[in-house]
Structure formats: structure tokens, C-alpha cells
Design an enzyme around this catalytic site. Structure first.
Site, PDB file in Angstrom:
ATOM      1  N   HIS A  89       0.825  -1.215   0.000  1.00 51.45           N
ATOM      2  CA  HIS A  89       0.000   0.000   0.000  1.00 51.45           C
ATOM      3  C   HIS A  89       0.854   1.257   0.000  1.00 51.45           C
ATOM      4  O   HIS A  89       0.356   2.345  -0.313  1.00 51.45           O
ATOM      5  CB  HIS A  89      -0.988  -0.012   1.168  1.00 51.45           C
ATOM      6  N   ASP A 117      -0.055  -7.702   1.226  1.00 51.25           N
ATOM      7  CA  ASP A 117       0.391  -6.315   1.359  1.00 51.25           C
ATOM      8  C   ASP A 117       1.915  -6.196   1.392  1.00 51.25           C
ATOM      9  O   ASP A 117       2.474  -5.458   2.206  1.00 51.25           O
ATOM     10  CB  ASP A 117      -0.218  -5.652   2.598  1.00 51.25           C
ATOM     11  N   SER A 173       4.895   2.329   7.668  1.00 51.10           N
ATOM     12  CA  SER A 173       4.557   1.120   6.913  1.00 51.10           C
ATOM     13  C   SER A 173       5.718   0.681   6.029  1.00 51.10           C
ATOM     14  O   SER A 173       6.313   1.487   5.313  1.00 51.10           O
ATOM     15  CB  SER A 173       3.331   1.375   6.033  1.00 51.10           C
TER      16      SER A 173
END
Length: 373
Positions: free
Chosen positions: A80, A114, A192
């Protein structure tokens, strides 16, 4: 007067505590600091350019973090982070400690886990972090998180593992093959893709999501899943999942009553796809799957990921109970429908990794609402 009290030296006033715990904390703090310093050179900051402009008329940008996993410039991050990017820039610490910027190619990405694999050409061998296993840490163990929160490069936070095996949460609002590790080390936007490190300085998870409704609650994906999908990303630019064409349920009290089960071990088959691999092998609705190859099956989510992890074209042996009758059924896995082999992502051609004919494996566990195996 007698000997001094616990923790007191001769000539010192009597104390009611001992110094060992304080020394232990100092030693542990020093160890965490050493982990952070050693890991810094292999943690990168990621900036993406996105379609459109902001209120000031400037091009939209995104931020994230990544981990160098190979000295030739392969970088692991969250999918993402680079989603929809028109360009990707990586900031790496030089050998003298200064930031260096490099354009990155997208080698491959997988939305369901992801994870994404990037590649840069730095013209030199780069420092790397070792990928360990989430099994190396347990609830209560210390971990260190390094990343690029809010664009503040190489920020370090520390905390403990709060929980493992979270398959009942979707903090990023997406379904997928996740098995979250929950930590109380601060994870913020921009973290992230950054590493979660154990006290040995090895990567045990990848920071992934925050719980915006709470404090001290962050989520990371075990690095075991990343290690499983990276060979696919390198070879194909995507992940090829195994599929056998069944839907399964945990053996809850409702399922036991609905299917008239006499045992509670395993998972119950609720649907079999006509003409699918499991159907051809003879699996039926109401069968209880108790094992796959040499592994026990105790959760539907676990079985889904075990099947996906075997890859396309592999055969698995199911240990099944039909009523009181034990069975063994061999199923040859096919590719998950709708995920036929495609070209790699458009930002880059896939790099060649695993030799042709050798299907990479995967590992980990999955979410209850993942696709049926």
C-alpha cells in the site's frame, strides 16, 4: 550492627530494594540502542509521486519505509506504500551517513499479503537486515521499530509484543492473508514497510497499520509471510496461489450442530466447487479435514493459507474424517481462479530469481475471510 540490608553497601543507609533490576533495565536499554544503531543503514525512506495535485498545485506525494534485504538493492516494503505511484524514490544512508536518493523499480507486489519488492541501483553493495521469524518473539518480548513516520526519517520506537496471531482485525480496512503481530511500539503513517526487530537486531515483522481509535496499538505482518511471497514477486511479479476448490468453517458449536459432527478436531467442509480439484479427489460437504500432509489442521484460516502456500501444481494429502470413517485424499492444486498468470507490474519487468520449474513456497497463516482454498 550486623550485615547491611539487601542492596545496601557498608556505610550506606538501609534500603528496601535491590539493584539487580535497575542494572537489568540499563543493560536492556543499551541492547535496544545497539539494535537501532546497527539497523539504521539498512532501513530506507520511500517517497512516491501520486496522480493529481494538492491544494497548492503541487504533485501529490506519499511516504513510507522499507528494508534492504539483498546487497544488490532489493528492498521489501508494504504494497500500500507504493499503490498507484507514478514514480518511486528511495533514500538510503551513504557509507558516511548522508542520505542518497535513488529511483526505484517495482519488481512485484501482492495486495493480499500487502508486500512489495523494489529494486534500486546504488552502484555499491548495500547493508542488509536479516529476516528471521515471528516465532523468535513472544508476547511481552521487546521489539524495536524503525521507519519514516510523517517523513521523520530513521525514527526509532520501542515496545513489547502485545499479541500474536491477530486474524480477527482489519486495521487497514482490507481483507487479505494477514496474521498480525500487535505491538505497543509507536507505529504512525510513514512507518509502513519498516522493520520490527527483535533484541538480536533481526527482522521479525514488517510494520503495516495503526489503530486510529486507540493509542499504543500498532500492527505488523510476520516476516515469515514476506519470506514466503518474495520468491514469487521476484520471479513472477505477483503471487501464484494454490487452490483446491472448497469452503471450510471452524468447528464451532454452531457448525458442529449444523453438520451433526461427533468430533470437534479439524475444520468442516461447507462447500465443494463442482469440477474443482477437491471435487475430483472425492471431498464432500460435511467432511472434516483434520490434517494436510504432515500438519494438523485446527483453523479454517490456517488451512486456507496452507493450501495457498503450496503453490500451483503441487499435490497435497488431506487427512479427512467422514462420520467415523477416516480417509486420505490426494488433491492436486490449481491456480486460484481469477489470478491467471499475468505480466509483471508496469513500473518494471520482473527480475529472475528461482530457476524455471521450481515453484517458490510460502508460509504463515491467513485471515478467516480469505478466499476459499
Amino acid at each position: 550492627m550486623g550485615a547491611p540490608a539487601w542492596g545496601a553497601k557498608r556505610g550506606e543507609p538501609e534500603r528496601l530494594w535491590v539493584e539487580a533490576q535497575q542494572r537489568s533495565v540499563r543493560e536492556e536499554r543499551s541492547a535496544l540502542s545497539q539494535v537501532a544503531r546497527s539497523a539504521m543503514p539498512a532501513v530506507v525512506s520511500i517517497t512516491t509521486t501520486q496522480p493529481g495535485t494538492n491544494a497548492e498545485g503541487e504533485q501529490q506525494k506519499g511516504i513510507g519505509s522499507g528494508v534492504i534485504i539483498h546487497p544488490d538493492g532489493y528492498i521489501l516494503t508494504s504494497a500500500h506504500v507504493i499503490e498507484g505511484a507514478e514514480g518511486i524514490s528511495i533514500s538510503v544512508l551513504s557509507e558516511r551517513g548522508y542520505p542518497e536518493e535513488y529511483p526505484a523499480e517495482l519488481v512485484g507486489e501482492d495486495e493480499r499479503t500487502d508486500f512489495a519488492l523494489l529494486k534500486i541501483d546504488a552502484g555499491r553493495k548495500l547493508p542488509v537486515l536479516k529476516l528471521a521469524s515471528a516465532s523468535r518473539v513472544d508476547v511481552g518480548d521487546w521489539v524495536v521499530v524503525i521507519g519514516n513516520p510523517f517523513g521523520l526519517t530513521h525514527s526509532v520506537t520501542a515496545g513489547v509484543v502485545s499479541a500474536k496471531g491477530r486474524t480477527d482485525v482489519t486495521p487497514n480496512g482490507r481483507d487479505g492473508d494477514f496474521d498480525y503481530m500487535q505491538v505497543d511500539a509507536s507505529i504512525n503513517p510513514g512507518n509502513s514497510g519498516g522493520p520490527v526487530l527483535d533484541v538480536h537486531g533481526d527482522v521479525v515483522a514488517i510494520a503495516n497499520a495503526v489503530n486510529v481509535a486507540g493509542q499504543g496499538i500498532g500492527f505488523a505482518i510476520p516476516v515469515d509471510i514476506a519470506k514466503a511471497v518474495v520468491p514469487h514477486l521476484q520471479k513472477y511479479g505477483r503471487v501464484r496461489r494454490g487452490w483446491m476448490g472448497v469452503s471450510v468453517l471452524d468447528c464451532t458449536p454452531d457448525a458442529i450442530e449444523a453438520y451433526g459432527l461427533a468430533r470437534t478436531r479439524g475444520v468442516v467442509v461447507s462447500e465443494v466447487t463442482d469440477g474443482g480439484p477437491a471435487s475430483r479427489a472425492g471431498l464432500q460437504v460435511g467432511d472434516v479435514i483434520e490434517g494436510l500432509d504432515t500438519s494438523k489442521v485446527d483453523r479454517a484460516a490456517r488451512l486456507r493459507w496452507q493450501v495457498a502456500s503450496r503453490g500451483v501444481g503441487r499435490s497435497v494429502m488431506l487427512r479427512v474424517r467422514r462420520g467415523e470413517r477416516p480417509l486420505k485424499l490426494r488433491v492436486k492444486l490449481e491456480e486460484l481462479p481469477g489470478e491467471a498468470l499475468e505480466l509483471a507490474p508496469t513500473l518494471a519487468a520482473p527480475s529472475k530469481g528461482t530457476p524455471p520449474g521450481e515453484e517458490p513456497g510460502m508460509g504463515g497463516s491467513g485471515r478467516p475471510d480469505a478466499p476459499s482454498p
